[in-house]
Design a protein around this motif. Structure first.
Motif, PDB file in Angstrom:
ATOM      1  N   UNK A  24     -23.562  66.072  27.276  1.00 18.09           N
ATOM      2  CA  UNK A  24     -24.486  65.944  28.398  1.00 18.09           C
ATOM      3  C   UNK A  24     -23.973  66.699  29.625  1.00 18.09           C
ATOM      4  N   UNK A  25     -22.678  66.581  29.898  1.00 18.11           N
ATOM      5  CA  UNK A  25     -22.115  67.297  31.042  1.00 18.11           C
ATOM      6  C   UNK A  25     -22.240  68.803  30.850  1.00 18.11           C
ATOM      7  N   UNK A  26     -21.966  69.275  29.628  1.00 15.06           N
ATOM      8  CA  UNK A  26     -22.077  70.712  29.344  1.00 15.06           C
ATOM      9  C   UNK A  26     -23.528  71.172  29.478  1.00 15.06           C
ATOM     10  N   UNK A  27     -24.469  70.328  29.067  1.00 10.85           N
ATOM     11  CA  UNK A  27     -25.886  70.688  29.170  1.00 10.85           C
ATOM     12  C   UNK A  27     -26.313  70.830  30.618  1.00 10.85           C
ATOM     13  N   UNK A  28     -25.845  69.930  31.469  1.00  9.97           N
ATOM     14  CA  UNK A  28     -26.188  70.005  32.895  1.00  9.97           C
ATOM     15  C   UNK A  28     -25.612  71.278  33.511  1.00  9.97           C
ATOM     16  N   UNK A  29     -24.386  71.613  33.149  1.00 10.22           N
ATOM     17  CA  UNK A  29     -23.768  72.831  33.685  1.00 10.22           C
ATOM     18  C   UNK A  29     -24.540  74.080  33.270  1.00 10.22           C
ATOM     19  N   UNK A  30     -25.112  74.055  32.060  1.00  9.88           N
ATOM     20  CA  UNK A  30     -25.835  75.225  31.547  1.00  9.88           C
ATOM     21  C   UNK A  30     -27.286  75.266  32.006  1.00  9.88           C
ATOM     22  N   UNK A  31     -27.827  74.134  32.419  1.00 11.69           N
ATOM     23  CA  UNK A  31     -29.248  74.063  32.746  1.00 11.69           C
ATOM     24  C   UNK A  31     -29.548  74.746  34.079  1.00 11.69           C
ATOM     25  N   UNK A  32     -30.597  75.573  34.118  1.00  8.16           N
ATOM     26  CA  UNK A  32     -31.002  76.170  35.391  1.00  8.16           C
ATOM     27  C   UNK A  32     -31.670  75.134  36.276  1.00  8.16           C
ATOM     28  N   UNK A  33     -31.859  75.470  37.538  1.00  9.46           N
ATOM     29  CA  UNK A  33     -32.595  74.575  38.430  1.00  9.46           C
ATOM     30  C   UNK A  33     -34.033  74.451  37.934  1.00  9.46           C
ATOM     31  N   UNK A  34     -34.599  73.251  38.077  1.00 10.69           N
ATOM     32  CA  UNK A  34     -35.960  73.024  37.595  1.00 10.69           C
ATOM     33  C   UNK A  34     -36.645  71.964  38.439  1.00 10.69           C
ATOM     34  N   UNK A  35     -37.975  72.018  38.436  1.00 13.27           N
ATOM     35  CA  UNK A  35     -38.757  70.994  39.132  1.00 13.27           C
ATOM     36  C   UNK A  35     -38.827  69.712  38.317  1.00 13.27           C
ATOM     37  N   UNK A  36     -38.784  69.867  36.976  1.00 11.83           N
ATOM     38  CA  UNK A  36     -38.823  68.719  36.074  1.00 11.83           C
ATOM     39  C   UNK A  36     -37.875  68.987  34.917  1.00 11.83           C
ATOM     40  N   UNK A  37     -37.063  67.992  34.583  1.00 13.19           N
ATOM     41  CA  UNK A  37     -36.202  68.065  33.393  1.00 13.19           C
ATOM     42  C   UNK A  37     -36.763  67.093  32.359  1.00 13.19           C
ATOM     43  N   UNK A  38     -36.957  67.587  31.122  1.00  9.88           N
ATOM     44  CA  UNK A  38     -37.606  66.804  30.062  1.00  9.88           C
ATOM     45  C   UNK A  38     -36.558  66.398  29.029  1.00  9.88           C
ATOM     46  N   UNK A  39     -36.325  65.105  28.916  1.00  9.58           N
ATOM     47  CA  UNK A  39     -35.302  64.587  27.999  1.00  9.58           C
ATOM     48  C   UNK A  39     -35.937  64.145  26.696  1.00  9.58           C
ATOM     49  N   UNK A  40     -35.594  64.798  25.597  1.00 11.41           N
ATOM     50  CA  UNK A  40     -36.089  64.418  24.276  1.00 11.41           C
ATOM     51  C   UNK A  40     -35.129  63.395  23.666  1.00 11.41           C
TER      52      UNK A  40
END
Length: 268
Positions: free
Chosen positions: A7-23
């Motif tokens: 999860x921490x690695x995913x946040x570091x890789x994720x670009x800025x967004x208006x909405x984050x969708x968690x599957x």
């Protein structure tokens, strides 16, 4: 620890967004953290009831209670909680203490059959046009009615039919493919790209979705494959659970197949 590290690695890789969708629950901590970082929103898309999922049920009771409380906290902070059907939505709302969980079926895009049927299954396996095909497609694993469906092929009236498994899990169905009672009548095709699934399903005469009774998630499910059958215009034999029954025997649409006792080969 490994899960939270991901999860921490995913946040570091994720670009800025208006909405984050968690599957599913496993990635809600990542979506929550990323949304907090960006000052934005996140959606919790719960494909099933996380706390009724096998790997979580196998954890110590104290850890299960902690995870359930954590899920409730994260769900209440989400902009919206989604799931795949009304029955699961009601159960999630009760468990998470929410006024509403939105249900959206996992339906494939509208598919228009070609003027000339492709008959992909028969062409791939060399099955004659006169031979009825019973299809099981998806992921082959326990509690999917795979063994019971194979036994059903030995019931009177199905002597000339062939059973075809299309999807993931060749090792799981290997004993069925090797069963001398089904010699020459059982076949396996590896999984195809998601965009092609409906075109392949359309080559079957009937599709079996005999989800087992062992888990709550199974009993409340409305699987993707059910809607793939409908899109392909192929009748489905489904477990006689309320959510699937309401789809396949919808009084406004007319019967789209039949319901069965998934534990009984004779019923299937």
């Amino acid at each position: 620890v490994e899960w939270l590290g991901w999860c921490r690695a995913a946040v570091e890789a994720a670009p800025q967004a208006d909405v984050h969708h968690a599957h599913d629950f496993e990635v809600v901590p990542a979506a929550s953290s990323a949304a907090r970082r960006d000052g934005s929103l996140y959606v919790y898309d719960s494909h099933e009831i996380a706390m009724a999922w096998g790997p979580i049920l196998r954890q110590p009771r104290l850890l299960q209670r902690f995870m359930a409380a954590w899920e409730r906290r994260l769900a209440r902070r989400a902009a919206v909680v989604l799931t795949v059907g009304d029955a699961i939505a009601g159960e999630l709302a009760r468990r998470l203490g929410l006024r509403r969980v939105v249900a959206i079926h996992n339906c494939p895009p509208w598919w228009q059959p070609p003027a000339e049927p492709e008959d992909r299954i028969r062409r791939a396996l060399g099955i004659a046009a006169s031979v009825p095909i019973v299809l099981c497609h998806g992921s082959f694993q326990p509690n999917r009615g795979i063994e019971q469906t194979a036994e059903a092929m030995l019931e009177p009236g199905l002597e000339s039919a062939h059973i075809v498994f299309l999807g993931y899990g060749a090792n799981y169905i290997a004993p069925i493919l090797a069963d001398p009672r089904l010699s020459g009548r059982s076949h396996y095709l590896p999984a195809v790209p998601a965009a092609d699934v409906v075109s392949w399903v359309a080559g079957a005469d009937v599709d079996v979705v005999a989800i087992g009774t062992e888990t709550m998630n199974g009993r409340l499910s409305v699987p993707n494959k059910l809607f793939e059958c409908i899109a392909a215009r192929v009748p489905a034999v489904v477990s006689d659970f309320g959510p699937m029954r309401s789809v396949i025997l919808d009084p406004q649409l007319g019967p789209l197949g039949e319901v069965c006792d998934p534990t009984s080969p004779a019923s299937i």
